[in-house]
Design a protein around this motif. Structure first.
Motif, short mmCIF file in Angstrom:
data_model
loop_
_atom_site.label_atom_id
_atom_site.label_comp_id
_atom_site.label_asym_id
_atom_site.label_seq_id
_atom_site.Cartn_x
_atom_site.Cartn_y
_atom_site.Cartn_z
N SER A 1 0.81 -1.23 0.00
CA SER A 1 0.00 0.00 0.00
C SER A 1 0.84 1.27 0.00
O SER A 1 0.29 2.38 0.07
N LEU A 2 2.15 1.15 -0.11
CA LEU A 2 3.01 2.34 -0.07
C LEU A 2 2.92 3.12 -1.39
O LEU A 2 2.56 2.57 -2.43
N ASP A 3 3.31 4.40 -1.33
CA ASP A 3 3.22 5.25 -2.51
C ASP A 3 4.20 4.86 -3.60
O ASP A 3 3.92 5.01 -4.80
N ARG A 4 5.36 4.34 -3.17
CA ARG A 4 6.43 4.11 -4.14
C ARG A 4 7.40 3.07 -3.59
O ARG A 4 7.70 3.06 -2.40
N LEU A 5 7.86 2.22 -4.48
CA LEU A 5 8.83 1.19 -4.09
C LEU A 5 10.12 1.40 -4.89
O LEU A 5 10.08 1.66 -6.09
N LEU A 6 11.26 1.28 -4.18
CA LEU A 6 12.57 1.33 -4.82
C LEU A 6 13.20 -0.04 -4.71
O LEU A 6 13.38 -0.56 -3.59
N VAL A 7 13.52 -0.65 -5.83
CA VAL A 7 14.12 -1.99 -5.85
C VAL A 7 15.62 -1.83 -6.01
O VAL A 7 16.10 -1.31 -7.02
N PHE A 8 16.37 -2.28 -4.99
CA PHE A 8 17.83 -2.16 -4.99
C PHE A 8 18.48 -3.44 -5.50
O PHE A 8 18.02 -4.55 -5.23
N ASP A 9 19.58 -3.26 -6.21
CA ASP A 9 20.40 -4.39 -6.64
C ASP A 9 21.84 -3.90 -6.78
O ASP A 9 22.14 -3.05 -7.64
#
Length: 599
Positions: free
Chosen positions: A552-560
């Motif tokens: 339900s969060l506004d934005r997701l940052l996917v790290f690699d």
């Protein structure tokens, strides 16, 4: 090898004595009063043999005229003795306050530095060993002050005073005393530094390791019990204790041998002085009183010289005990506030990484390279990715637990390096995956985020975190002590107390490191709703391991590998073919399905 050991010991002496002198400068008037008192008392001791000789001369002459001289000499002897006792007592009373203040200031300064050392330093250092370094070093200060001010300084005054007094009467006697005493002192110092000291340093190192091993095993006792490893830990400690015992025994044996050698040297010096006095008497140059003067002077001086050997050993022991404490004081803090840093004034919570480069310690390759991310004020952002991808480092850099190598991080347009660290972190609430509580009351633990909070505010925060009911059910309620690191509470209860602490902080920036991971399903649902209320109007960063917590969060940052490879909402990322987020989500969904089938 021997020269390197001597050089190392010399460095230790310079380091510790330099540190001690800097501390002494903080109390110049007290130091001057102490040295004056002990010098005066020692001068009175130097004069005592002179009047003892006059008393013997008067008794040897006999007659009525000699009686007055004998009474006068006796009265002076009594006055010298009482004067020395009174003045020395004043010195003792002064040094008590002098040393206690120095010990307290040093311990507080050491604690202040340890509190401000980097997280890497704390991760690589045993807490028990650090405590041992500080406490042992404190008592090393006590011993060092006693050795230098109470013992060695008066011994030097006694040696110089006796040499001058006897040298004025018989110059050759002064030469014998001066040369013999200097040879004795030099050999004593050499034996202590090159023979006893290396063994003492090694014994202290194993003493520190023993303290660290004890603290490590005791603090992790729950794990020890969980694996039935009591015997294994005892065997491990037995190895450390055995090493400590053998190294300490070698130190004590060397100290005993050193004492024997010093005793032999004193016998040689006594033979030279008394033999020369007898020669003077035989030649008619010295009377009975003069012989009494020489003998009394020597026995007083011998007491001081004999003790010098012990004082040098105690000095070496104090230096060894203080060395690690001084290292704590001299070690770089790691991350320090700039001289012109100002208190943080975070109002909106807009976070920006601007071309940030960062690498850990001596790692060859940076984790972040020309890394830029912007989080608008009030946005709820989830950090997703494999372990080691850079999620935790991201939030640590925001807290300035590490400094960036290049670029900058700003909050509301201000570089966080221009803010004081304490003020910055006080405006960032964080709930860690493994909450840490103090061995204090539940009310104190919750109020740690805001010490001035009222009991009503503390209870309201606990209600929002679903912690109020279980706290009220405890025998002492909010006054219940939680044990070291919160060991008396279950994992879910500790987590809820930590969440209540974050509610009470009411900070513009909120960091959640999988804050619901230790909760049961019912509590998790309540907390999730409370979290949603808490996030409104605040910049929120959620480190997500269970992806169900970030949907339900506004934005997701996917790290690699230190890069943001994907970003968007949950729906956008799940719909991306071949994306990292989609693979992680499908894997967790599959594991959940299998678990339900097994159940």
């Amino acid at each position: 090898m021997a020269s390197s050991k001597l050089a190392k010991e010399g460095d230790a002496y310079r380091k510790v004595l330099g540190f001690t002198l800097r501390q002494w400068r903080h109390q110049p008037w007290t130091l001057g009063a102490m040295l004056g008192a002990f010098m005066l008392a020692t001068v009175l001791d130097v004069l005592t043999p002179l009047y003892a000789g006059r008393l013997v001369d008067a008794v040897a002459r006999g007659g009525d005229a000699a009686l007055g001289a004998a009474i006068e000499a006796f009265a002076v002897l009594i006055a010298l003795g009482l004067g020395a006792v009174i003045v020395r007592q004043i010195g003792f009373m002064t040094i008590i306050q002098f040393t206690l203040r120095m010990m307290a200031d040093t311990a507080q300064n050491a604690f202040r530095r340890v509190q401000r050392f980097s997280t890497d330093w704390h991760a690589n250092t045993f807490a028990g060993s650090t405590v041992r370094k500080v406490t042992r070093g404190m008592w090393g200060i006590d011993q060092l002050n006693d050795v230098l001010i109470i013992f060695m300084f008066p011994s030097l005054v006694m040696l110089v005073g006796t040499t001058i007094m006897l040298g004025l009467i018989w110059p050759m006697m002064g030469v014998i005393i001066a040369v013999g005493s200097v040879i004795y002192i030099v050999l004593t110092v050499w034996l202590s530094v090159s023979f006893v000291s290396p063994a003492a340093s090694l014994a202290n190192m194993w003493d520190t390791r023993m303290g660290g091993a004890l603290a490590d095993a005791i603090s992790c006792n729950a794990v020890v019990k969980g694996f039935g490893a009591e015997d294994r830990e005892e065997e491990r400690l037995s190895h450390v204790v055995g090493k400590w015992r053998s190294r300490t025994a070698r130190t004590w044996n060397r100290g005993t041998l050193n004492g024997g050698i010093q005793g032999a040297m004193l016998i040689v010096l006594r033979t030279a002085i008394v033999g020369f006095a007898i020669l003077l008497w035989q030649q008619g140059v010295a009377a009975a009183g003069d012989i009494a003067l020489v003998l009394t002077s020597f026995f007083v001086l011998q007491g001081y010289l004999r003790d010098i050997g012990q004082h040098v050993r105690n000095l070496q022991r104090a230096v060894n005990d203080m060395e690690e404490l001084v290292d704590v004081h001299l070690a770089p803090v790691g991350i320090e506030d700039r001289p012109d840093a100002k208190p943080a004034m975070i109002e909106e919570g807009h976070i920006a990484f601007e071309n940030v480069t960062f690498q850990y310690g001596r790692h060859a390759n940076p984790l972040y390279s020309d890394f830029s991310v912007t989080i608008p004020a009030g946005q709820r952002v989830g950090l997703v990715g494999h372990s080691g991808s850079g999620k935790t480092t991201f939030v640590k850099l925001i807290q300035r637990l590490h400094d960036v190598t290049g670029g900058r991080i700003t909050i509301d347009g201000t570089d966080i390096r221009d803010m004081t660290q304490a003020s910055l972190r006080s405006q960032i609430a964080i709930v860690q995956q493994e909450p840490i509580l103090f061995h204090r009351s539940l009310a104190e633990n919750i109020a740690y985020a805001r010490p001035g909070a009222t009991r009503r505010e503390i209870m309201e925060a606990a209600r929002l975190a679903s912690a109020h009911d279980f706290i009220e059910a405890l025998p002492k309620g909010y006054e219940t002590l939680v044990g070291e690191r919160g060991v008396k509470l279950s994992g879910g209860e500790r987590q809820r107390v930590a969440i209540a602490r974050a509610f009470l902080a009411d900070s513009p920036i909120l960091i959640l490191d999988e804050a619901t991971s230790s909760l049961d399903s019912e509590s998790e649902l309540l907390i999730q709703k409370a979290m949603e209320r808490l996030m409104v109007g605040r910049t929120t960063i959620v480190i997500a391991h269970r992806l169900s917590t970030v949907r339900s969060l506004d934005r997701l940052l996917v790290f690699d590998k230190g890069r943001v490879t994907e970003e968007g909402t949950h729906e956008q990322l799940v719909g991306r073919d071949g994306g990292i987020y989609r693979r992680l989500f499908e894997r967790q969904a599959l594991e959940l399905t299998r678990g339900m089938k097994v159940a």
